[in-house]
Design a protein around this motif. Structure first.
Motif, PDB file in Angstrom:
ATOM      1  N   PHE A 139       0.829  -1.201   0.000  1.00  0.00           N
ATOM      2  CA  PHE A 139       0.000   0.000   0.000  1.00  0.00           C
ATOM      3  C   PHE A 139       0.866   1.256   0.000  1.00  0.00           C
ATOM      4  N   ASP A 140       0.540   2.166  -0.903  1.00  0.00           N
ATOM      5  CA  ASP A 140       1.186   3.473  -0.981  1.00  0.00           C
ATOM      6  C   ASP A 140       0.205   4.471  -0.372  1.00  0.00           C
ATOM      7  N   VAL A 141       0.569   5.098   0.737  1.00  0.00           N
ATOM      8  CA  VAL A 141      -0.389   5.844   1.547  1.00  0.00           C
ATOM      9  C   VAL A 141      -0.106   7.345   1.525  1.00  0.00           C
ATOM     10  N   TRP A 142      -1.170   8.101   1.316  1.00  0.00           N
ATOM     11  CA  TRP A 142      -1.173   9.538   1.529  1.00  0.00           C
ATOM     12  C   TRP A 142      -2.097   9.831   2.723  1.00  0.00           C
ATOM     13  N   VAL A 143      -1.764  10.833   3.520  1.00  0.00           N
ATOM     14  CA  VAL A 143      -2.636  11.312   4.586  1.00  0.00           C
ATOM     15  C   VAL A 143      -2.989  12.759   4.265  1.00  0.00           C
ATOM     16  N   GLY A 144      -4.286  13.055   4.195  1.00  0.00           N
ATOM     17  CA  GLY A 144      -4.710  14.389   3.783  1.00  0.00           C
ATOM     18  C   GLY A 144      -5.836  14.941   4.631  1.00  0.00           C
ATOM     19  N   ALA A 145      -6.097  16.236   4.448  1.00  0.00           N
ATOM     20  CA  ALA A 145      -7.183  16.917   5.148  1.00  0.00           C
ATOM     21  C   ALA A 145      -7.593  18.129   4.331  1.00  0.00           C
ATOM     22  N   VAL A 146      -8.827  18.566   4.531  1.00  0.00           N
ATOM     23  CA  VAL A 146      -9.337  19.785   3.909  1.00  0.00           C
ATOM     24  C   VAL A 146      -9.517  20.809   5.015  1.00  0.00           C
ATOM     25  N   LYS A 161     -18.064  15.483   6.516  1.00  0.00           N
ATOM     26  CA  LYS A 161     -17.506  16.391   5.516  1.00  0.00           C
ATOM     27  C   LYS A 161     -16.613  15.641   4.530  1.00  0.00           C
ATOM     28  N   THR A 162     -15.715  14.802   5.043  1.00  0.00           N
ATOM     29  CA  THR A 162     -14.835  14.062   4.137  1.00  0.00           C
ATOM     30  C   THR A 162     -15.607  12.998   3.363  1.00  0.00           C
ATOM     31  N   ASP A 163     -16.662  12.439   3.969  1.00  0.00           N
ATOM     32  CA  ASP A 163     -17.500  11.476   3.240  1.00  0.00           C
ATOM     33  C   ASP A 163     -18.095  12.143   2.001  1.00  0.00           C
ATOM     34  N   LEU A 164     -18.668  13.334   2.203  1.00  0.00           N
ATOM     35  CA  LEU A 164     -19.297  14.044   1.090  1.00  0.00           C
ATOM     36  C   LEU A 164     -18.269  14.412   0.029  1.00  0.00           C
ATOM     37  N   ILE A 165     -17.141  14.945   0.461  1.00  0.00           N
ATOM     38  CA  ILE A 165     -16.095  15.338  -0.486  1.00  0.00           C
ATOM     39  C   ILE A 165     -15.588  14.117  -1.245  1.00  0.00           C
ATOM     40  N   GLY A 166     -15.332  13.029  -0.527  1.00  0.00           N
ATOM     41  CA  GLY A 166     -14.807  11.828  -1.166  1.00  0.00           C
ATOM     42  C   GLY A 166     -15.739  11.261  -2.210  1.00  0.00           C
TER      43      GLY A 166
END
Length: 393
Positions: free
Chosen positions: A50-57, A113-118
């Protein structure tokens, strides 16, 4: 949009590597249960698969993003998307372009919020959406109730929904179109992170030298966490040897400071604020107290158990999932200050009981709730959702 990158192995992308590329999209504010859960998961996912990014808005350009800062310090690639206010179309475009440019296979979201954006940003990209709900509020105000209702509307459009407990799974299974997408993956804790800390924070050491017993709480300072009950318990008769360490911050901090003063607790209660060295505080607690009115499966309780600290928690479903009264901890009726005080007095009067509860809690969490076990199950879910041969996008 800003990006930070470390670790050469992950910086090369996944084209031709056969690895699944995952974007964990979390909250920009604070570093509490859900954010630490994300960190525990990504640290345990095998980097060869797995190549992982961690992000936030984030809502405001100047705001720090503790989740991404911590992930970056651990060697993970991070990305911060900027939104104008609570939600904006520009953030959707940023996330979508990022997914396409970095060939993201899975966006794993954590909250309404992230559910909707995703879900919206992934439309037409071939990216799969996994949502992990981290719990519901027991008595939400109108605004929060609307957000949580919106989240339930979004779940049927996700490719998988992975609740943290059986109770949450049953609740979500009642939503049309969600049942067949449910994957129960119980909460887990990063045992290595807890075991790596053996230092006791200096203030805790001084309190012990003064002969105090230390009750500790690590978490957000908000209504619904039952802190009013904890203060009332400590203000009761016969509780003078107990001191309370509160590690964390939140919008109700000043309100709680005022309440502690009004109850005459004075120097017996100290607000330490958010501390990255929270585990060094935990190592100094005589007991960890979680008086919440509602929880999912609380990671803070898992961390206390992993540190062999006896737990006293409110008798609610999330805590009962971890704490068997009299065996792996003590439970008390929600909002009952007298019974909470009685539980603390029981531990003070019987050090062998406290030791036994701490040891039993440790064995329970290490055997059933490790971050490695949780990551193994999520890895299998990711591989179910993404074909072995990654499609060209």
């Amino acid at each position: 949009m800003t990006q930070k990158t470390r670790e050469e192995m992950q910086a090369t992308g996944t084209c031709g590597s056969g690895r699944i590329t995952v974007l964990q999209l979390g909250s920009p504010s604070g570093l509490y249960g859900a954010e630490r859960w994300i960190l525990a998961l990504v640290r345990s996912l095998p980097p060869d698969r797995f190549d992982v990014w961690v992000g936030a808005v984030k809502d405001h350009p100047r705001d720090p993003v503790p989740l991404c800062e911590q992930a970056h310090s651990l060697g993970f690639k991070t990305v911060v998307f900027e939104s104008r206010g609570r939600f904006s179309p520009s953030s959707l475009g940023q996330v979508r372009r990022f997914m396409q440019r970095n060939r993201i296979d899975i966006v794993h979201t954590h909250g309404y919020k992230t559910d909707l954006i995703g879900v919206i940003a992934s439309l037409g990209t071939g990216c799969r959406v996994v949502s992990t709900p981290h719990g519901w509020t027991s008595d939400p105000d109108l605004k929060l109730r609307l957000y949580e209702t919106l989240d339930r509307v979004i779940f049927p459009f996700c490719d998988a929904v992975a609740p943290l407990s059986e109770a949450m799974s049953r609740d979500l299974g009642r939503i049309p179109g969600v049942g067949r997408k449910l994957h129960l993956i119980e909460n887990g804790v990063d045992l290595q992170e807890v075991e790596a800390v053996d230092r006791v924070e200096e203030s805790m050491t001084r309190w012990k030298e003064e002969g105090s017993l230390i009750a500790g709480y690590i978490g957000r300072l908000i209504h619904g966490k039952g802190l009013e009950t904890l203060f009332s318990a400590l203000a009761g008769e016969g509780m003078g040897k107990w001191r309370l360490a509160l590690v964390g911050d939140g919008p109700q901090r000043e309100e709680f400071v005022t309440l502690a003063g009004r109850l005459g607790l004075g120097e017996r209660v100290r607000f330490f604020g958010f501390r990255p060295d929270r585990l060094s505080f935990l190592r100094g607690f005589d007991t960890f107290v979680l008086p919440s009115e509602s929880e999912g499966i609380p990671r803070c309780v898992m961390e206390a158990m992993a540190a062999r600290v006896p737990v006293v928690a409110s008798d609610i479903p999330g805590c009962r999932y971890l704490v068997e009264h009299g065996r792996t901890g003590l439970l008390f009726p929600t909002n009952d200050a007298a019974q909470l005080a009685h539980a603390l007095q029981s531990l003070a009067a019987d050090p062998e009981l406290a030791r036994r509860l701490g040891v039993a809690g440790y064995h329970h969490v290490t055997e059933s709730f490790s971050g490695a076990r949780m990551a193994l199950q999520y890895g299998r879910l990711y591989e179910e959702l993404v074909p072995a041969a990654k499609p060209e996008r």
